[in-house]
Design a protein around this motif. Structure first.
Motif, PDB file in Angstrom:
ATOM      1  N   LEU A 112     -31.456  61.388 -61.195  1.00 28.25           N
ATOM      2  CA  LEU A 112     -30.299  61.882 -61.358  1.00 28.25           C
ATOM      3  C   LEU A 112     -30.022  63.514 -61.127  1.00 28.25           C
ATOM      4  N   GLY A 113     -30.869  64.121 -61.992  1.00 25.91           N
ATOM      5  CA  GLY A 113     -30.908  65.470 -61.707  1.00 25.91           C
ATOM      6  C   GLY A 113     -31.251  65.923 -60.256  1.00 25.91           C
ATOM      7  N   ASP A 114     -32.250  65.090 -59.587  1.00 26.18           N
ATOM      8  CA  ASP A 114     -32.615  65.473 -58.067  1.00 26.18           C
ATOM      9  C   ASP A 114     -31.460  65.116 -57.187  1.00 26.18           C
ATOM     10  N   CYS A 115     -30.648  64.101 -57.481  1.00 20.27           N
ATOM     11  CA  CYS A 115     -29.452  63.767 -56.545  1.00 20.27           C
ATOM     12  C   CYS A 115     -28.602  64.706 -56.811  1.00 20.27           C
ATOM     13  N   LEU A 116     -28.249  65.200 -58.038  1.00 21.62           N
ATOM     14  CA  LEU A 116     -27.212  66.399 -58.155  1.00 21.62           C
ATOM     15  C   LEU A 116     -27.674  67.484 -57.526  1.00 21.62           C
ATOM     16  N   GLY A 117     -29.016  67.852 -57.511  1.00 18.44           N
ATOM     17  CA  GLY A 117     -29.250  69.054 -56.532  1.00 18.44           C
ATOM     18  C   GLY A 117     -29.162  68.808 -55.116  1.00 18.44           C
ATOM     19  N   THR A 118     -29.283  67.530 -54.503  1.00 23.41           N
ATOM     20  CA  THR A 118     -29.159  67.305 -53.097  1.00 23.41           C
ATOM     21  C   THR A 118     -27.518  67.392 -52.834  1.00 23.41           C
ATOM     22  N   PHE A 119     -26.664  66.923 -53.938  1.00 19.83           N
ATOM     23  CA  PHE A 119     -25.422  67.062 -53.480  1.00 19.83           C
ATOM     24  C   PHE A 119     -24.825  68.421 -53.488  1.00 19.83           C
ATOM     25  N   SER A 120     -25.510  69.429 -54.451  1.00 21.56           N
ATOM     26  CA  SER A 120     -25.083  70.757 -54.465  1.00 21.56           C
ATOM     27  C   SER A 120     -25.544  71.382 -53.108  1.00 21.56           C
ATOM     28  N   GLY A 121     -26.534  71.054 -52.667  1.00 20.54           N
ATOM     29  CA  GLY A 121     -27.133  71.379 -51.365  1.00 20.54           C
ATOM     30  C   GLY A 121     -26.420  70.959 -50.223  1.00 20.54           C
ATOM     31  N   SER A 122     -25.849  69.914 -50.141  1.00 15.15           N
ATOM     32  CA  SER A 122     -24.881  69.376 -49.132  1.00 15.15           C
ATOM     33  C   SER A 122     -23.707  70.234 -49.309  1.00 15.15           C
ATOM     34  N   LEU A 123     -23.206  70.506 -50.466  1.00 20.33           N
ATOM     35  CA  LEU A 123     -21.905  70.962 -50.577  1.00 20.33           C
ATOM     36  C   LEU A 123     -21.817  72.499 -49.709  1.00 20.33           C
TER      37      LEU A 123
END
Length: 418
Positions: A112-123
């Motif tokens: 979940l932490g890595d997915c949130l990191g991917t999300f912020s990077g995509s934003l």
């Protein structure tokens, strides 16, 4: 470097991303160490190694959600605070007596932490498009890629060293990790007004339509299929991943009984194998004004495949540890030339409202060759021997090289830098 020093918006976002990368690099290696201390360590290490790659397969969905997200600045902050809270929870939960259900919970927190990191990077992708001129994009992406590689080199080693000095206090390490994510959020909070005003400019310049994931996915795939250059690049990304995703594992197997290839001892040699590629990738990404600046992307891909052809030769025929290290460094250096170019090209060519999805799909497609490569090369090495694996590796590399040379003359390169 010039873009980083002169463009304050890019600098703010890059600093936040780097703190995020530090957090990820620190705990990925430490989590493997934690798994190795458990009573069921073989299963735990295998699960920990596999789950590192799970977020990658969700990139298209995460990217699409990021594209559709309003108030991106707030959500970048929210995603990083979410990572901070998840690792606070991990720091607490990891104190409980080890068990398989507890370990699975820790894996979920990590994913979940890595997915949130991917999300912020995509934003952040649309902000880069807004902030950086097209002629500076390759330099900017190269600088960011190089710093990420440097962080992985430094902080994975630092993580392994620090966890020993902290007497394997995984809870304290989780807390340190959480703080890096909080600092990444704090950078955006401090510069909130500037970044938010930039977002308002983007909103006024783009038209947001209500579309589904399926329709956007089809449209993105059409962009890929209608662009001969992108189609060719994706094809070769799959082939290169097919070869090199298993190369390090295959090298480790070959080094076990070939002491002539050792630099002193086996642990030093395994470390040098990894460092050679990483240093090459670092320098290739950061040195944007070298000879390769004027070389076509498909020519660089051809050179990567020549490296792949020569690697079995260095290991099996002449058994030269120095040539092996040089080829790994060269592979990393050439890859460091390609990755920033492609990132810059995608950002410049793809509509702002589809950047996250497009980037996610491209990454997943590029990774498609990795499982097949591991099945072919590592499977053959374990079932028969590593010599046959390297022969297959060399033969396929040569065939791919011939195809790359032929394709080089058929497809124009829109991102060659003059």
């Amino acid at each position: 470097m010039n873009v980083y020093l002169k463009n304050k918006g890019y600098r703010f976002l890059t600093n936040a991303s780097l703190l995020n990368a530090i957090g990820n690099s620190l705990y990925n290696i430490v989590f493997i160490v934690y798994a190795s201390t458990l009573p069921f360590n073989t299963l735990a290490v295998s699960l920990a190694s596999i789950t590192i790659f799970i977020p990658s397969f969700f990139q298209p969905f995460i990217g699409h959600f990021a594209d559709k997200t309003k108030n991106k600045t707030k959500w970048i902050i929210g995603a990083r605070i979410g990572q901070f809270l998840l690792f606070l929870l991990l720091a607490k939960v990891i104190l409980i007596e080890p068990s398989l259900p507890l370990f699975l919970l820790l894996l979920i927190i990590n994913v979940l932490g890595d997915c949130l990191g991917t999300f912020s990077g995509s934003l952040q992708l649309p902000f880069f498009k807004q902030l950086i001129s097209e002629e500076d994009l390759t330099e900017a992406m190269g600088f960011q890629s190089g710093l990420n590689t440097l962080i992985q080199l430094i902080f994975q080693g630092l993580g392994a060293f620090a966890i020993v000095k902290l007497n394997y206090n995984f809870s304290l390490f989780g807390l340190i990790n959480a703080i890096t994510f909080l600092l990444a959020a704090l950078i955006i909070v401090i510069h909130y007004n500037f970044i938010s005003s930039l977002e308002q400019q983007m909103i006024s310049q783009t038209e947001q339509k209500k579309t589904t994931f399926i329709s956007d996915f089809k449209e993105t795939m059409t962009i890929f299929l209608n662009n001969p250059f992108l189609k060719m690049i994706i094809f070769f990304a799959v082939l290169i991943n097919l070869l090199f995703s298993s190369a390090e594992g295959l090298l480790n197997i070959s080094l076990l009984d070939r002491q002539i290839l050792w630099f002193g001892n086996l642990p030093n040699t395994i470390a040098l194998v990894s460092i050679s590629t990483s240093v090459g990738l670092l320098l290739g990404s950061l040195l944007t004004m070298d000879f390769f600046k004027h070389i076509k992307s498909l020519t660089i891909i051809s050179l990567i495949l020549i490296n792949a052809c020569l690697l079995p030769f260095s290991l099996i025929v002449i058994q030269s540890k120095w040539l092996m290290a040089l080829l790994l460094f060269s592979f990393g250096y050439l890859l460091g030339k390609i990755n920033p170019r492609l990132s810059a090209y995608l950002i410049s060519e793809v509509p702002t409202e589809k950047l996250g999805l497009t980037s996610g799909i491209f990454n997943v497609l590029a990774m498609a060759g990795a499982p097949l490569g591991q099945l072919i090369f590592l499977g053959t090495a374990n079932l028969i021997n590593d010599l046959l694996s390297w022969l297959i590796f060399g033969a396929l590399s040569f065939l791919f090289f011939i195809y790359a040379v032929l394709g080089n003359n058929k497809v124009s390169d829109p991102i060659t830098i003059n």
